[in-house]
Design an enzyme around this catalytic site. Structure first.
Site, short mmCIF file in Angstrom:
data_model
loop_
_atom_site.label_atom_id
_atom_site.label_comp_id
_atom_site.label_asym_id
_atom_site.label_seq_id
_atom_site.Cartn_x
_atom_site.Cartn_y
_atom_site.Cartn_z
CB CYS A 311 -0.97 -0.03 1.18
SG CYS A 311 -2.40 1.04 0.94
CG HIS A 395 -4.28 -3.83 2.75
ND1 HIS A 395 -3.54 -3.53 3.87
CD2 HIS A 395 -4.64 -2.64 2.21
CE1 HIS A 395 -3.45 -2.22 4.00
NE2 HIS A 395 -4.11 -1.66 3.00
CD GLU A 397 -3.20 -6.74 5.35
OE1 GLU A 397 -3.91 -5.73 5.56
OE2 GLU A 397 -2.42 -6.81 4.38
#
Length: 441
Positions: A311, A395, A397
């Site tokens: 990011c 992202h 995750e």
């Protein structure tokens, strides 16, 4: 409470005559009754509108407040996720922003303390259509309104979120002022929105940790979804905290990493002295061009050890390589963004939260665009094999979101494996670089 009784008495003779005229053979059975209605100064069972959201385009949106009271300014962005409002509340990347949820019903699962992505709430406020009047979840420990009030975060509901979202899509992200203060006029709030800007503001320094610390927590057994681990190997990763989410750290730990988290201003020379196997540059809020010190840090580390940017870390990597970033019209915020992996051709559904993007046309030769966002074709991933660099705009995750992109952590592990095979000369060069940076700093 003062009341007034209104009595309605029905005439037995009148009713008997009416029934008899219609059916002379039917005996009328009539009851005389009184209807009593009460009125007065009692409190209504519903809440009145007591808040305003004033946008810089002059539009005024009346709403009802929950959470904290007061006046707050921020950039309004919309998020298309169906779940995960708690993770969004604690995502440091939302610093300086009002998050508008396009999913209409929010608060039904309450709050639990396992799903927080940081130790604080950093967003400016929460804008929703419907606030759940009850919570129903086995992990719920607190109602959403109470949670926001304790953390001094403003929220509004009973506002037309669809209309605001359409406006943001057409006009782009807008600055707004949220207020429950009746002493402020609409014009005063409008001027506040026009006087404030998020572009060029260093928001990272307000969300980063203040000193280095170790991170050891992994994804717990109950929530683990991947079996792709690296048994018997440990990799030391220095993670720059530009506003890092806890689940990034948990995923790294689950893949066998020993993690040292450092502040956003931590010198590159100190990082290289730690002799890490890899460096992660995390997500974070705001404009990457507003933090030239972070760009310089990334520039001094790239090529020395394997690097993974996520990011904000992706944007800083792009700038450090010589590329440029730009502000998007309304950004990407949600857990349902399609991304194509150009190396494999596979499409991933990804979790995203950013208002800036890297312009791939400005990157130097040797840098490869590895992923693109299928909604608008923007750059969603980079690689520079010669420098052992990889980065993603979204992202991997998730949290909240799908797990399609978790493989990126495994790829970072493979990159660090290759880096472990460095020659003694390469290790010596890294240490020499660290000393040279000390001397120049």
């Amino acid at each position: 409470m003062a009341t007034k009784a209104l009595s309605f008495a029905l005439s037995l003779n009148d009713l008997t005559n009416r029934f008899a005229s219609k059916s002379p053979h039917t005996a009328a059975k009539v009851s005389v009754f009184t209807v009593r209605c009460s009125s007065g100064s009692g409190e209504r069972p519903w809440k009145n509108s007591d808040a305003r959201l004033v946008l810089e385009d002059g539009s005024i949106w009346r709403a009802k407040s929950f959470g904290a009271s007061g006046t707050q300014v921020g950039e309004v962005v919309f998020n298309t996720s169906l779940t995960g409002y708690q993770e969004m509340l604690t995502d440091p990347s939302y610093a300086g922003q009002f998050v508008l949820m396009t999913n209409p019903h929010i608060g039904n699962t309450g709050i639990n303390f396992d799903d927080e992505e940081s130790i604080e709430c950093f967003l400016a406020g929460l804008v929703i259509r419907s606030l759940s009047i009850s919570t129903s979840n086995w992990r719920c420990a607190k109602a959403l309104g109470d949670y926001l009030a304790e953390r001094n975060i403003m929220g509004i509901y009973d506002v037309d979120t669809r209309a605001i979202t359409r406006r943001l899509r057409e006009d782009g992200s807008l600055i707004g002022v949220l207020s429950t203060d009746n002493s402020k006029t609409d014009e005063e709030l409008l001027q506040m929105s026009k006087a404030w800007d998020i572009v060029g503001v260093d928001l990272i320094s307000g969300v980063s940790c203040k000193s280095p610390h170790e991170w050891v927590d992994k994804t717990t057994h109950d929530w683990e979804f991947s079996s792709n681990k690296v048994p018997g190997e440990t990799f030391h990763v220095v993670a720059y905290d530009f506003g890092i989410k806890h689940n990034i750290l948990r995923r790294l730990a689950s893949y066998g990493c020993k993690i040292t988290v450092v502040p956003s201003t931590w010198p590159a020379s100190e990082t290289l002295k730690m002799n890490p196997d890899g460096v992660l540059f995390s997500n974070g809020p705001g404009d990457p061009s507003a933090v030239p010190y972070a760009v310089e840090t990334v520039k001094n580390i790239i090529g020395k050890v394997p690097v993974f940017g996520i990011c904000m870390g992706h944007q800083l990597s792009g700038q450090a390589l010589g590329g440029k970033t730009f502000k998007m019209k309304f950004g990407h915020h949600g857990g349902n963004h399609p991304v194509r992996n150009l190396r494999t051709g596979h499409v991933e559904i990804s979790a995203q939260n950013h208002n800036y993007a890297v312009d791939p046309a400005t990157l130097p030769e040797g840098v490869e665009v590895t992923h693109i966002n299928l909604n608008d074709g923007s750059c969603a991933g980079l690689a520079f094999p010669a420098k052992k660099l990889m980065s993603l705009q979204y992202h991997p995750e998730a949290s909240p979101g799908p797990h399609d992109s978790d493989y990126a952590f495994r790829e970072f592990i493979e990159l660090m494996k290759q880096g472990k095979n460095r020659t003694p000369k390469e290790s010596l060069d890294q240490l020499s670089t660290a000393h040279a940076l000390d001397a120049s700093g």
